[in-house]
Every structure is written in structure tokens, then in C-alpha cells.
Design a protein around this motif. Structure first.
Motif, PDB file in Angstrom:
ATOM      1  N   GLY A 179       0.798  -1.224   0.000  1.00  0.00           N
ATOM      2  CA  GLY A 179       0.000   0.000   0.000  1.00  0.00           C
ATOM      3  C   GLY A 179       0.832   1.277   0.000  1.00  0.00           C
ATOM      4  O   GLY A 179       0.339   2.329   0.416  1.00  0.00           O
ATOM      5  N   LEU A 180       2.070   1.204  -0.512  1.00  0.00           N
ATOM      6  CA  LEU A 180       2.944   2.371  -0.480  1.00  0.00           C
ATOM      7  C   LEU A 180       2.555   3.442  -1.496  1.00  0.00           C
ATOM      8  O   LEU A 180       3.049   4.575  -1.434  1.00  0.00           O
ATOM      9  N   GLU A 181       1.655   3.092  -2.441  1.00  0.00           N
ATOM     10  CA  GLU A 181       1.240   4.077  -3.443  1.00  0.00           C
ATOM     11  C   GLU A 181       0.502   5.255  -2.809  1.00  0.00           C
ATOM     12  O   GLU A 181       0.411   6.336  -3.398  1.00  0.00           O
ATOM     13  N   VAL A 182      -0.019   5.052  -1.601  1.00  0.00           N
ATOM     14  CA  VAL A 182      -0.720   6.130  -0.886  1.00  0.00           C
ATOM     15  C   VAL A 182       0.222   7.310  -0.603  1.00  0.00           C
ATOM     16  O   VAL A 182      -0.211   8.472  -0.568  1.00  0.00           O
ATOM     17  N   LEU A 183       1.490   7.029  -0.420  1.00  0.00           N
ATOM     18  CA  LEU A 183       2.451   8.075  -0.060  1.00  0.00           C
ATOM     19  C   LEU A 183       2.562   9.146  -1.143  1.00  0.00           C
ATOM     20  O   LEU A 183       2.679  10.343  -0.843  1.00  0.00           O
ATOM     21  N   ALA A 184       2.544   8.733  -2.407  1.00  0.00           N
ATOM     22  CA  ALA A 184       2.646   9.705  -3.493  1.00  0.00           C
ATOM     23  C   ALA A 184       1.439  10.630  -3.522  1.00  0.00           C
ATOM     24  O   ALA A 184       1.529  11.791  -3.922  1.00  0.00           O
ATOM     25  N   ASN A 244       5.801  15.345  -1.501  1.00  0.00           N
ATOM     26  CA  ASN A 244       7.099  16.036  -1.449  1.00  0.00           C
ATOM     27  C   ASN A 244       8.120  15.362  -0.532  1.00  0.00           C
ATOM     28  O   ASN A 244       9.101  15.992  -0.109  1.00  0.00           O
ATOM     29  N   LEU A 245       7.908  14.093  -0.231  1.00  0.00           N
ATOM     30  CA  LEU A 245       8.855  13.367   0.627  1.00  0.00           C
ATOM     31  C   LEU A 245      10.247  13.310  -0.006  1.00  0.00           C
ATOM     32  O   LEU A 245      10.394  13.020  -1.208  1.00  0.00           O
ATOM     33  N   THR A 246      11.259  13.563   0.814  1.00  0.00           N
ATOM     34  CA  THR A 246      12.650  13.392   0.368  1.00  0.00           C
ATOM     35  C   THR A 246      13.334  12.255   1.126  1.00  0.00           C
ATOM     36  O   THR A 246      14.332  11.714   0.662  1.00  0.00           O
ATOM     37  N   TYR A 247      12.786  11.873   2.292  1.00  0.00           N
ATOM     38  CA  TYR A 247      13.376  10.802   3.113  1.00  0.00           C
ATOM     39  C   TYR A 247      12.254   9.904   3.630  1.00  0.00           C
ATOM     40  O   TYR A 247      11.260  10.391   4.186  1.00  0.00           O
ATOM     41  N   LEU A 248      12.440   8.606   3.455  1.00  0.00           N
ATOM     42  CA  LEU A 248      11.444   7.636   3.914  1.00  0.00           C
ATOM     43  C   LEU A 248      12.148   6.458   4.574  1.00  0.00           C
ATOM     44  O   LEU A 248      13.012   5.817   3.987  1.00  0.00           O
ATOM     45  N   ALA A 258       5.955   1.120  -6.154  1.00  0.00           N
ATOM     46  CA  ALA A 258       4.969   2.192  -5.973  1.00  0.00           C
ATOM     47  C   ALA A 258       5.619   3.516  -5.566  1.00  0.00           C
ATOM     48  O   ALA A 258       4.995   4.575  -5.678  1.00  0.00           O
ATOM     49  N   LEU A 259       6.859   3.450  -5.117  1.00  0.00           N
ATOM     50  CA  LEU A 259       7.553   4.681  -4.682  1.00  0.00           C
ATOM     51  C   LEU A 259       8.127   5.474  -5.855  1.00  0.00           C
ATOM     52  O   LEU A 259       8.680   6.550  -5.659  1.00  0.00           O
ATOM     53  N   GLN A 260       7.977   4.959  -7.062  1.00  0.00           N
ATOM     54  CA  GLN A 260       8.502   5.677  -8.220  1.00  0.00           C
ATOM     55  C   GLN A 260       7.826   7.041  -8.398  1.00  0.00           C
ATOM     56  O   GLN A 260       8.407   7.961  -8.976  1.00  0.00           O
ATOM     57  N   LEU A 310       7.169   9.111  -6.117  1.00  0.00           N
ATOM     58  CA  LEU A 310       7.744  10.116  -5.195  1.00  0.00           C
ATOM     59  C   LEU A 310       8.970  10.720  -5.876  1.00  0.00           C
ATOM     60  O   LEU A 310      10.103  10.299  -5.656  1.00  0.00           O
ATOM     61  N   LYS A 311       8.735  11.739  -6.693  1.00  0.00           N
ATOM     62  CA  LYS A 311       9.792  12.277  -7.547  1.00  0.00           C
ATOM     63  C   LYS A 311      10.914  12.954  -6.768  1.00  0.00           C
ATOM     64  O   LYS A 311      12.046  13.045  -7.245  1.00  0.00           O
ATOM     65  N   ASN A 312      10.623  13.443  -5.559  1.00  0.00           N
ATOM     66  CA  ASN A 312      11.634  14.155  -4.756  1.00  0.00           C
ATOM     67  C   ASN A 312      12.363  13.252  -3.769  1.00  0.00           C
ATOM     68  O   ASN A 312      13.206  13.720  -3.005  1.00  0.00           O
ATOM     69  N   LEU A 313      12.021  11.970  -3.774  1.00  0.00           N
ATOM     70  CA  LEU A 313      12.637  11.059  -2.805  1.00  0.00           C
ATOM     71  C   LEU A 313      14.133  10.881  -3.085  1.00  0.00           C
ATOM     72  O   LEU A 313      14.532  10.551  -4.196  1.00  0.00           O
ATOM     73  N   LYS A 314      14.946  11.143  -2.051  1.00  0.00           N
ATOM     74  CA  LYS A 314      16.407  11.033  -2.183  1.00  0.00           C
ATOM     75  C   LYS A 314      16.995   9.914  -1.335  1.00  0.00           C
ATOM     76  O   LYS A 314      18.052   9.373  -1.651  1.00  0.00           O
ATOM     77  N   SER A 315      16.317   9.580  -0.246  1.00  0.00           N
ATOM     78  CA  SER A 315      16.866   8.579   0.670  1.00  0.00           C
ATOM     79  C   SER A 315      15.779   7.608   1.116  1.00  0.00           C
ATOM     80  O   SER A 315      14.693   8.026   1.549  1.00  0.00           O
ATOM     81  N   LEU A 316      16.080   6.302   1.002  1.00  0.00           N
ATOM     82  CA  LEU A 316      15.136   5.254   1.379  1.00  0.00           C
ATOM     83  C   LEU A 316      15.841   4.234   2.262  1.00  0.00           C
ATOM     84  O   LEU A 316      16.930   3.760   1.942  1.00  0.00           O
ATOM     85  N   ASP A 317      15.207   3.885   3.380  1.00  0.00           N
ATOM     86  CA  ASP A 317      15.761   2.872   4.292  1.00  0.00           C
ATOM     87  C   ASP A 317      14.838   1.661   4.349  1.00  0.00           C
ATOM     88  O   ASP A 317      13.634   1.794   4.624  1.00  0.00           O
TER      89      ASP A 317
END
Length: 251
Positions: free
Chosen positions: A67-72, A77-81, A96-98, A100-107
Motif C-alpha cells: 500500500g505504499l502508493e498512498v504516499l505519493a 514532497n517526501l525526500t526521506y522515507l 509504488a515509490l517511483q 515520489l519524484k523528490n525522494l532522495k533517501s530510502l531505508d
């Protein structure tokens, strides 16, 4: 007093999540930029409010599996998740995180997906917008945290200040010359003061010597007067003696 619409950071770690949501977390937090919901037994993001200004989202140690598509939609404007310690197993979930165009860091620490072969290469290929995965970039360079970035900025500023201090400031030479002139004047003044002191001492000594000589002259004059008086007395005595002898001869 601050209203909820002015809050920019919110930490709800270890709070109890009921039916996929935390009571009180709603669209009122319009200015929220940092949200942490670690270890709240969150299984779905469907009830997440719209937080258009949110930049950092902490969701570690929950039970999220999809269900990560909800984040977009809710946090564009998320940059860190941070999804470490969740139930994410395959690449399709992360795909689904694709959006999030501004995402720079994913853990994704401690998620089952990390056990996949070529895990890192696959994630970087799938999410080309990100720079850091699990704290490292594709060349295994560690990601700086926000505090380190602030320190680096501060160090750069300090370096500029040090460079400014290293070079002589404008008018420095003139100030140094003025200081030298003041020192010369102080030395000259001190020498003059010593000279005046010597002159004063010499003058006083001369006065004392002169006073002593005057006293000696006065004493000598007094002695001469006494001697003259004594000689006068002797002369009168001899004269009286001679007169007395003359009277006796007449008799």
C-alpha cells in the motif's frame, strides 16, 4: 500559543495505533515537515492524512507490507522515507515509490526484501530518483544526516572567517604604525621623566650643599665676631691694668 496548523515536527513513536490510524493525527497539521511513527503497530497507510509539506517520514519497526502508493498521493514532497523493520518482501511493493519524484533517501533495513539477490542494484535501478539506500549511495559513500550537513555548513562559514582572519584587515598596518608611535612617545616620555627626576635630585643636592656652605659661612662669621669681642675685652682689660699700675706709681 501555537496551533496545530503551525507544528512542523511531530514524533509519535510508541503510540498506540487503532485500525491503522493514530487518534488526533489529521489534516490540521498543514505545516508538518517531519513525522515519526516508529513502533506503533501500523499495518496500513490508508488512513494517513494529507501532508503536502512533509519531507521526512519515519515508519520503522511497524508491520507495513504494502500500500505504499498512498504516499505519493498524501505526501508528494517526501525526500526521506524510513521503512526499516517492516514486512516488505519484494520489488513490486517498492515500485509504488517511483511516483515520489523528490525522494532522495530510502531505508529498508531488516526488511525481507534486503535478502534478495542484487538487492541494492535492483532498488537503484527501480528508483532512479534516490541517492541513498540504507544510508549509502551506489559507491558506498555514507549519507550525511541533517546535523552533519549543518555542521558542514558551519565549518564552511568558519573557514571563511578563518581566511578573513588570516589576511591582514584593512588599516592593519596603519594601526600597527600608530601603536609603534605611541610606544616611542611613551619611551620618550619615560626617559624625559627620568631626566626631570635626575635634574630635580641634582638641584636638591646642590641646594643642600649650598645651605651647608651658607651655614658654614655663618658659623665662621659668628666665630670671628666672638674672637673680636674677646680681643676687645682683653684690650680694655690691659688698658685698665695699665691705668691701675700708673696710679700706684703716683702714690
Amino acid at each position: 500559543m501555537y496551533s496545530l496548523s503551525q507544528v512542523t515536527e511531530l514524533v509519535l513513536d510508541n503510540c498506540l495505533c487503532v485500525n491503522g490510524e493514530i487518534e488526533g493525527l489529521n489534516d490540521t497539521f498543514k505545516e508538518l515537515e517531519f513525522l515519526s511513527m516508529a513502533n506503533v503497530e501500523l499495518s496500513s497507510l490508508a488512513q494517513l492524512p494529507s501532508l503536502n509539506k512533509l519531507r521526512k517520514l519515519e515508519l520503522s519497526d511497524n508491520i507495513i507490507s504494502g500500500g505504499l502508493e498512498v504516499l505519493a498521493e498524501k505526501c508528494p514532497n517526501l525526500t526521506y522515507l524510513n521503512l526499516s523493520g517492516n514486512k516488505i518482501k519484494d520489488l513490486s511493493t517498492v515500485e509504488a515509490l517511483q511516483n515520489l519524484k523528490n525522494l532522495k533517501s530510502l531505508d529498508l533495513f531488516n526488511c525481507e526484501i534486503t535478502n534478495l539477490e542484487d538487492y541494492r542494484e535492483s532498488i537503484f535501478e527501480l528508483l532512479q530518483q534516490i541517492t541513498y539506500l540504507d544510508g549509502f549511495d551506489q559507491e558506498d559513500n555514507e549519507a550525511p544526516d541533517s546535523e552533519e550537513e549543518d555542521d558542514e555548513d558551519g565549518d564552511e562559514d568558519d573557514g571563511d572567517e578563518e581566511e578573513d582572519e588570516a589576511g591582514p584587515p584593512e588599516g592593519y598596518e596603519e594601526e600597527e604604525e600608530d601603536d609603534d608611535e605611541e610606544e616611542d612617545e611613551d619611551e620618550a616620555g619615560s626617559e624625559l621623566g627620568e631626566g626631570e627626576e635626575e635634574v630635580g635630585l641634582s638641584y636638591l643636592m646642590k641646594e643642600e650643599i649650598q645651605d651647608e656652605e651658607d651655614d658654614d659661612d655663618y658659623v665662621e662669621e659668628g666665630e670671628e665676631e666672638e674672637e673680636e669681642e674677646e680681643e676687645g675685652l682683653r684690650g680694655e682689660k690691659r688698658k685698665r691694668d695699665a691705668e691701675d699700675d700708673g696710679e700706684e706709681e703716683d702714690d
